[in-house]
Write a protein that holds these residues in place. Sequence first.
Motif, PDB file in Angstrom:
ATOM      1  N   THR A  80      -5.591  -6.899  -1.904  1.00 17.55           N
ATOM      2  CA  THR A  80      -4.830  -6.302  -0.940  1.00 17.55           C
ATOM      3  C   THR A  80      -4.004  -7.048  -0.386  1.00 17.55           C
ATOM      4  N   ASN A 107      -4.413  -0.884  -1.582  1.00 15.81           N
ATOM      5  CA  ASN A 107      -5.245  -1.832  -2.616  1.00 15.81           C
ATOM      6  C   ASN A 107      -5.531  -1.530  -3.948  1.00 15.81           C
ATOM      7  N   TYR A 108      -5.852  -1.990  -4.178  1.00 21.44           N
ATOM      8  CA  TYR A 108      -6.494  -1.596  -5.672  1.00 21.44           C
ATOM      9  C   TYR A 108      -7.545  -2.624  -6.486  1.00 21.44           C
ATOM     10  N   GLN A 146      -8.907   2.560  -9.027  1.00 21.00           N
ATOM     11  CA  GLN A 146      -8.569   3.452  -7.565  1.00 21.00           C
ATOM     12  C   GLN A 146      -7.100   2.110  -6.959  1.00 21.00           C
ATOM     13  N   ASP A 161      -4.591   2.377  -3.280  1.00 18.58           N
ATOM     14  CA  ASP A 161      -4.795   3.454  -2.190  1.00 18.58           C
ATOM     15  C   ASP A 161      -3.168   2.567  -1.759  1.00 18.58           C
ATOM     16  N   THR A 175      -1.778   3.317   2.033  1.00 26.32           N
ATOM     17  CA  THR A 175      -2.080   3.436   3.164  1.00 26.32           C
ATOM     18  C   THR A 175      -1.009   3.071   4.459  1.00 26.32           C
ATOM     19  N   THR A 180      -4.615   7.818   4.245  1.00 27.79           N
ATOM     20  CA  THR A 180      -4.601   6.567   2.949  1.00 27.79           C
ATOM     21  C   THR A 180      -3.785   7.447   1.707  1.00 27.79           C
ATOM     22  N   ARG A 203      -5.282   8.013  -1.993  1.00 30.90           N
ATOM     23  CA  ARG A 203      -5.889   7.394  -2.781  1.00 30.90           C
ATOM     24  C   ARG A 203      -5.728   7.885  -4.793  1.00 30.90           C
ATOM     25  N   TYR A 214      -8.203   7.121   7.508  1.00 28.58           N
ATOM     26  CA  TYR A 214      -8.005   5.315   7.612  1.00 28.58           C
ATOM     27  C   TYR A 214      -8.257   5.058   8.965  1.00 28.58           C
ATOM     28  N   ASN A 219     -12.110   4.199   4.589  1.00 29.95           N
ATOM     29  CA  ASN A 219     -11.740   5.157   3.591  1.00 29.95           C
ATOM     30  C   ASN A 219     -12.486   6.365   3.798  1.00 29.95           C
TER      31      ASN A 219
END
Length: 245
Positions: free
Chosen positions: A65, A81-82, A115, A117, A119, A136, A138, A168, A187
């Motif tokens: 993040t 974010n991954y 994933q 994201d 945001t 967000t 995604r 979010y 989320n």
Amino acid sequence: MRKLMIAVGGSLVMAAPLANADILGVGANVSYWDSAFSGEVVNKDSAVDIENDLNLDSDSNANFTAYFEHPVPVLPNVRVNYTSISQSGSGEIGLEDFDVIDAGAPVSSDLDLDQLDATFYYEVLDNWVNLDLGLTARKFDGELIVRDQTNTANVSKTTVDAVVPMGYLAARFDLPFTGVSVGADGNFVSYSGDSLHDVNVYGQFEIAMLQLRAGYREMAIDYEDDDDQLDVELSGPFASVGFTF
């Protein structure tokens, strides 16, 4: 591929009074999530239980993040974010066939879920009580491969690929003069039978630029992509280390 619409409108964010950061803020953290799977995967109207039939193992999954906050009014802050999830197992198909694999066949399986994201959020409160609201986008890719151990020609592949808008929400409560805080963020989206939520609660200790966090995360995906469907839940403890500037 069907598109999801967000269940909470952007008006929720814009209607709230905004608290801008006084200075630029940048932070990043890396966490490890010890998650366990439950639920089922559907391929062409046939289903398999990923916990009881496939025996997917619990595993530690990587999560990264980063965020950027600024004092410019109106413009949102940004958080990226991954999450990478990879699990495997060996089991046996249940009483009904799954795709091209016969009932009762011994199988090996690999499940991968990535994933990413982006945001965009606003600080509604920024004191000992911190509250962020945002939206967000995604991007997630899921793939389950099941291999028949008695007939290597029988391989089932289930894939889900989507970009999903989500609401979010993040809240944190700082204990004065201690560097200790507790919080939660998540989320959410639900529309036309599809739903996703991804929530974590945590305790945090911060000293100078170092940020240590531990907590519990739960993610549930119920999403249909043409003939393939994921209806799974992942949950378990996590720990992270990060830096803020």
